[in-house]
Design a protein around this motif. Sequence first.
Motif, PDB file in Angstrom:
ATOM      1  N   LEU A  93     -18.242  67.673  98.114  1.00 29.92           N
ATOM      2  CA  LEU A  93     -19.652  67.616  97.736  1.00 29.92           C
ATOM      3  C   LEU A  93     -20.566  67.304  98.918  1.00 29.92           C
ATOM      4  CD1 LEU A  93     -19.394  65.669  94.344  1.00 29.92           C
ATOM      5  CD2 LEU A  93     -19.713  68.134  94.671  1.00 29.92           C
ATOM      6  N   ASP A  94     -19.979  67.055 100.079  1.00 24.09           N
ATOM      7  CA  ASP A  94     -20.732  66.623 101.258  1.00 24.09           C
ATOM      8  C   ASP A  94     -21.551  65.369 100.944  1.00 24.09           C
ATOM      9  OD1 ASP A  94     -22.183  66.959 103.980  1.00 24.09           O
ATOM     10  OD2 ASP A  94     -20.846  68.667 103.832  1.00 24.09           O
ATOM     11  N   PHE A  95     -20.931  64.486 100.164  1.00 22.20           N
ATOM     12  CA  PHE A  95     -21.559  63.247  99.709  1.00 22.20           C
ATOM     13  C   PHE A  95     -20.899  62.043 100.382  1.00 22.20           C
ATOM     14  CE2 PHE A  95     -23.428  61.778  95.332  1.00 22.20           C
ATOM     15  CZ  PHE A  95     -24.512  61.215  95.975  1.00 22.20           C
ATOM     16  N   ASP A  96     -19.920  62.291 101.253  1.00 24.85           N
ATOM     17  CA  ASP A  96     -19.119  61.224 101.858  1.00 24.85           C
ATOM     18  C   ASP A  96     -19.764  60.730 103.148  1.00 24.85           C
ATOM     19  OD1 ASP A  96     -18.287  64.011 102.420  1.00 24.85           O
ATOM     20  OD2 ASP A  96     -17.080  63.102 103.980  1.00 24.85           O
ATOM     21  N   ASP A  97     -19.304  59.597 103.624  1.00 21.76           N
ATOM     22  CA  ASP A  97     -19.953  58.883 104.723  1.00 21.76           C
ATOM     23  C   ASP A  97     -19.839  59.596 106.070  1.00 21.76           C
ATOM     24  OD1 ASP A  97     -17.384  58.223 105.818  1.00 21.76           O
ATOM     25  OD2 ASP A  97     -17.276  56.450 104.567  1.00 21.76           O
ATOM     26  N   THR A  98     -20.690  59.161 107.003  1.00 21.50           N
ATOM     27  CA  THR A  98     -20.731  59.725 108.351  1.00 21.50           C
ATOM     28  C   THR A  98     -21.026  58.625 109.360  1.00 21.50           C
ATOM     29  OG1 THR A  98     -21.745  61.719 107.417  1.00 21.50           O
ATOM     30  CG2 THR A  98     -21.772  61.526 109.801  1.00 21.50           C
ATOM     31  N   ALA A 276     -25.632  66.271 100.581  1.00 22.68           N
ATOM     32  CA  ALA A 276     -26.018  67.384 101.455  1.00 22.68           C
ATOM     33  C   ALA A 276     -25.855  66.930 102.898  1.00 22.68           C
ATOM     34  CB  ALA A 276     -27.463  67.801 101.180  1.00 22.68           C
ATOM     35  N   CYS A 277     -25.965  67.873 103.819  1.00 20.10           N
ATOM     36  CA  CYS A 277     -25.824  67.558 105.235  1.00 20.10           C
ATOM     37  C   CYS A 277     -26.736  66.393 105.619  1.00 20.10           C
ATOM     38  CB  CYS A 277     -26.173  68.786 106.072  1.00 20.10           C
ATOM     39  SG  CYS A 277     -26.159  68.483 107.856  1.00 20.10           S
ATOM     40  N   HIS A 278     -26.218  65.488 106.464  1.00 15.48           N
ATOM     41  CA  HIS A 278     -26.970  64.295 106.834  1.00 15.48           C
ATOM     42  C   HIS A 278     -28.309  64.638 107.492  1.00 15.48           C
ATOM     43  CE1 HIS A 278     -24.750  60.253 106.728  1.00 15.48           C
ATOM     44  NE2 HIS A 278     -26.006  60.042 106.390  1.00 15.48           N
ATOM     45  N   TYR A 279     -28.414  65.789 108.104  1.00 14.12           N
ATOM     46  CA  TYR A 279     -29.669  66.156 108.760  1.00 14.12           C
ATOM     47  C   TYR A 279     -30.786  66.484 107.767  1.00 14.12           C
ATOM     48  CZ  TYR A 279     -27.636  66.009 113.372  1.00 14.12           C
ATOM     49  OH  TYR A 279     -27.053  65.578 114.541  1.00 14.12           O
ATOM     50  N   THR A 280     -30.457  66.600 106.486  1.00 16.52           N
ATOM     51  CA  THR A 280     -31.498  66.807 105.478  1.00 16.52           C
ATOM     52  C   THR A 280     -32.068  65.484 104.969  1.00 16.52           C
ATOM     53  OG1 THR A 280     -29.986  66.797 103.566  1.00 16.52           O
ATOM     54  CG2 THR A 280     -30.327  68.914 104.698  1.00 16.52           C
ATOM     55  N   PHE A 334     -26.699  72.823 103.383  1.00 12.16           N
ATOM     56  CA  PHE A 334     -27.066  72.928 104.790  1.00 12.16           C
ATOM     57  C   PHE A 334     -28.387  73.679 104.956  1.00 12.16           C
ATOM     58  CE2 PHE A 334     -22.837  71.518 105.023  1.00 12.16           C
ATOM     59  CZ  PHE A 334     -22.707  70.882 106.239  1.00 12.16           C
ATOM     60  N   SER A 335     -29.210  73.612 103.929  1.00 12.25           N
ATOM     61  CA  SER A 335     -30.534  74.228 103.973  1.00 12.25           C
ATOM     62  C   SER A 335     -31.584  73.158 103.717  1.00 12.25           C
ATOM     63  CB  SER A 335     -30.654  75.335 102.921  1.00 12.25           C
ATOM     64  OG  SER A 335     -32.014  75.713 102.779  1.00 12.25           O
ATOM     65  N   LEU A 336     -32.291  72.743 104.764  1.00  9.99           N
ATOM     66  CA  LEU A 336     -33.372  71.778 104.580  1.00  9.99           C
ATOM     67  C   LEU A 336     -34.519  72.368 103.755  1.00  9.99           C
ATOM     68  CD1 LEU A 336     -34.584  69.024 104.987  1.00  9.99           C
ATOM     69  CD2 LEU A 336     -35.206  69.674 107.323  1.00  9.99           C
ATOM     70  N   PRO A 337     -34.883  73.643 103.941  1.00  6.71           N
ATOM     71  CA  PRO A 337     -35.913  74.210 103.064  1.00  6.71           C
ATOM     72  C   PRO A 337     -35.539  74.111 101.586  1.00  6.71           C
ATOM     73  CG  PRO A 337     -35.629  75.615 104.963  1.00  6.71           C
ATOM     74  CD  PRO A 337     -34.532  74.578 105.030  1.00  6.71           C
ATOM     75  N   TYR A 338     -34.275  74.371 101.263  1.00  4.88           N
ATOM     76  CA  TYR A 338     -33.860  74.286  99.870  1.00  4.88           C
ATOM     77  C   TYR A 338     -33.928  72.847  99.360  1.00  4.88           C
ATOM     78  CZ  TYR A 338     -31.048  74.305  95.665  1.00  4.88           C
ATOM     79  OH  TYR A 338     -30.631  74.119  94.369  1.00  4.88           O
ATOM     80  N   CYS A 339     -33.450  71.894 100.148  1.00  2.83           N
ATOM     81  CA  CYS A 339     -33.447  70.497  99.711  1.00  2.83           C
ATOM     82  C   CYS A 339     -34.868  69.980  99.499  1.00  2.83           C
ATOM     83  CB  CYS A 339     -32.707  69.626 100.721  1.00  2.83           C
ATOM     84  SG  CYS A 339     -30.927  69.930 100.804  1.00  2.83           S
ATOM     85  N   LEU A 340     -35.781  70.298 100.424  1.00  2.66           N
ATOM     86  CA  LEU A 340     -37.159  69.856 100.276  1.00  2.66           C
ATOM     87  C   LEU A 340     -37.820  70.518  99.060  1.00  2.66           C
ATOM     88  CD1 LEU A 340     -38.273  69.944 104.027  1.00  2.66           C
ATOM     89  CD2 LEU A 340     -37.839  67.907 102.637  1.00  2.66           C
ATOM     90  N   ARG A 346     -38.147  69.700  91.358  1.00  2.00           N
ATOM     91  CA  ARG A 346     -37.361  69.009  90.336  1.00  2.00           C
ATOM     92  C   ARG A 346     -37.501  67.496  90.371  1.00  2.00           C
ATOM     93  NH1 ARG A 346     -32.470  72.446  92.689  1.00  2.00           N
ATOM     94  NH2 ARG A 346     -32.663  74.375  91.484  1.00  2.00           N
ATOM     95  N   GLY A 347     -37.994  66.990  91.506  1.00  4.66           N
ATOM     96  CA  GLY A 347     -38.104  65.544  91.648  1.00  4.66           C
ATOM     97  C   GLY A 347     -36.819  64.873  92.068  1.00  4.66           C
ATOM     98  N   SER A 348     -35.800  65.669  92.456  1.00  5.31           N
ATOM     99  CA  SER A 348     -34.518  65.069  92.836  1.00  5.31           C
ATOM    100  C   SER A 348     -33.724  65.999  93.732  1.00  5.31           C
ATOM    101  CB  SER A 348     -33.685  64.748  91.584  1.00  5.31           C
ATOM    102  OG  SER A 348     -33.337  65.948  90.900  1.00  5.31           O
ATOM    103  N   VAL A 349     -32.811  65.383  94.481  1.00  5.34           N
ATOM    104  CA  VAL A 349     -31.762  66.103  95.207  1.00  5.34           C
ATOM    105  C   VAL A 349     -30.484  65.373  94.861  1.00  5.34           C
ATOM    106  CG1 VAL A 349     -30.853  66.784  97.459  1.00  5.34           C
ATOM    107  CG2 VAL A 349     -33.325  66.781  97.080  1.00  5.34           C
ATOM    108  N   GLU A 350     -29.676  65.974  94.004  1.00  2.00           N
ATOM    109  CA  GLU A 350     -28.495  65.307  93.460  1.00  2.00           C
ATOM    110  C   GLU A 350     -27.371  66.311  93.311  1.00  2.00           C
ATOM    111  OE1 GLU A 350     -29.972  63.805  89.766  1.00  2.00           O
ATOM    112  OE2 GLU A 350     -30.256  65.791  88.898  1.00  2.00           O
ATOM    113  N   VAL A 351     -26.254  65.865  92.771  1.00  2.00           N
ATOM    114  CA  VAL A 351     -25.096  66.742  92.617  1.00  2.00           C
ATOM    115  C   VAL A 351     -25.473  68.006  91.859  1.00  2.00           C
ATOM    116  CG1 VAL A 351     -22.859  66.932  91.493  1.00  2.00           C
ATOM    117  CG2 VAL A 351     -23.394  64.893  92.832  1.00  2.00           C
ATOM    118  N   ALA A 352     -26.276  67.855  90.799  1.00  2.00           N
ATOM    119  CA  ALA A 352     -26.649  69.011  89.980  1.00  2.00           C
ATOM    120  C   ALA A 352     -27.575  69.982  90.696  1.00  2.00           C
ATOM    121  CB  ALA A 352     -27.308  68.528  88.689  1.00  2.00           C
ATOM    122  N   SER A 353     -28.130  69.579  91.829  1.00  2.00           N
ATOM    123  CA  SER A 353     -29.027  70.467  92.583  1.00  2.00           C
ATOM    124  C   SER A 353     -28.273  71.576  93.303  1.00  2.00           C
ATOM    125  CB  SER A 353     -29.815  69.659  93.619  1.00  2.00           C
ATOM    126  OG  SER A 353     -30.510  68.595  93.028  1.00  2.00           O
TER     127      SER A 353
END
Length: 460
Positions: A93-98, A276-280, A334-340, A346-353
């Motif tokens: 899920l790319d939800f793990d630590d870095t 999502a990618c840490h850069y987002t 890995f898409s910052l445009p999509y995350c923003l 939707r008001g969120s960036v979560e697993v369901a996104s």
Amino acid sequence: MTTTTQTAAQRFAEFASGLRAEKLPQEVTETACLHVLDTLGCGLAASALAEASYVVSGAEEGAGTGPATGIGVVHGLPAAEAAFVNGVLCHALDFDDTHAESVVHVSAAVTPAALAAGEAAGADGATVLAAVVAGNEVSTRVGAAAGGVFHARGLHPSGVCGVFGATAAAARARGLDAAATAHALGIAGSMASGLLEFLADGADTKRLHPGWAAQAGITAARLAAHGATGPATVFEGRRGFYATYLAGVEVDLAPGLAGLGSEWNTPQIAYKPYPACHYTHAPVDALAKVLRENPIRPDEVARIVAYTDKTGVDLVLEPAADKVRPRTPYDAKFSLPYCLASLLVRGSVEVASFTADAITDEAVLALTPRVGYETREYSPRPDAFGGGVRVETADGRTFEAELRYQRGSTENPLTEDDVRGKYRANAGLALRADDVRGLEDAVTTLGQQSGLGFLSAVRG
């Protein structure tokens, strides 16, 4: 042999083989346990959502049985296969630590290797806790010596550096001495792998890298235990790890080696608040701040300018044509445009996104072409994941926010309650409430556990 004549692998091996949980600082112990908890939660969520289900079905097809636990796999597995399954799921899920300085997803390789090797060896919790910390410290130091250069070469540090941490963890969990551990690390150098080419089309290979690293760590430790040798100069040698992977780049492991056992990187590993990618993360949090203070509707937004560094641009903003319309759910991470745009709509960036349906939402995709970027540097430290946004509205208003350090880092930390809450939400997708609580209690007191029987809760 004195420490001045030891190679880096021998120094790492001496540290890992001699590490004892009871000698660890309290902060290191508590943080290590929380990272194991966070990692298992990520793997359980991935399993519940059938992410990387091929790794589970593949294990059920041909892995055989054994003493180790694979998330979502009903029967026991051989240690190497369990480590592979869990490494892939915990990163899926790319939800793990870095760890920011090394840019390594540390726990997704180290935790599966430590747990699987510990189960196979019948180790107690204190031994596995020491193994986790040993792996954390090795992975982060190997990666930090070269900063973000691995990314620039098209290599994924979580795979190419993570294999050494996984090997140190596996060797410590099965009780190898310093000589055998050094050989295991030497062997692991020939197993280091992981290409960033998944960025070209959103392929699944990135999530495999921590799994391969964990599996290779188990295998390298096993081979060394049975007498196989690895080059002592695997790190600094003329044909060694750094010379071949980073030819022409001066790498200095000495500062990291000097701090072994007295300075700890484990508390510096950053948790992820978003899958999502840490850069987002920092730009998303910056946009969230803007929206909290200035409610803005999606149709009012003329343009969003994201702020990130050069590595962030390469990972989450370019090539622009791919980022404005992600091709796969993993591509969207890995898409910052999509995350923003997801946050704005939707008001969120979560697993369901990041489901197959979510990434085709035209309301979100209508906004992604309005996202541009500017490069900025937020820290003298490489890859500290700072970022921000400037929102420009159609009626001429401008709003701006920045985070020098991303949320979840030591400079901008999540609280213990935040981490436990994240675990409970993730684990609750897969487990009954009593199993969620039981696993949490066992993992957060890992050093006091007589064995690893509590892992039976994560089987399918």
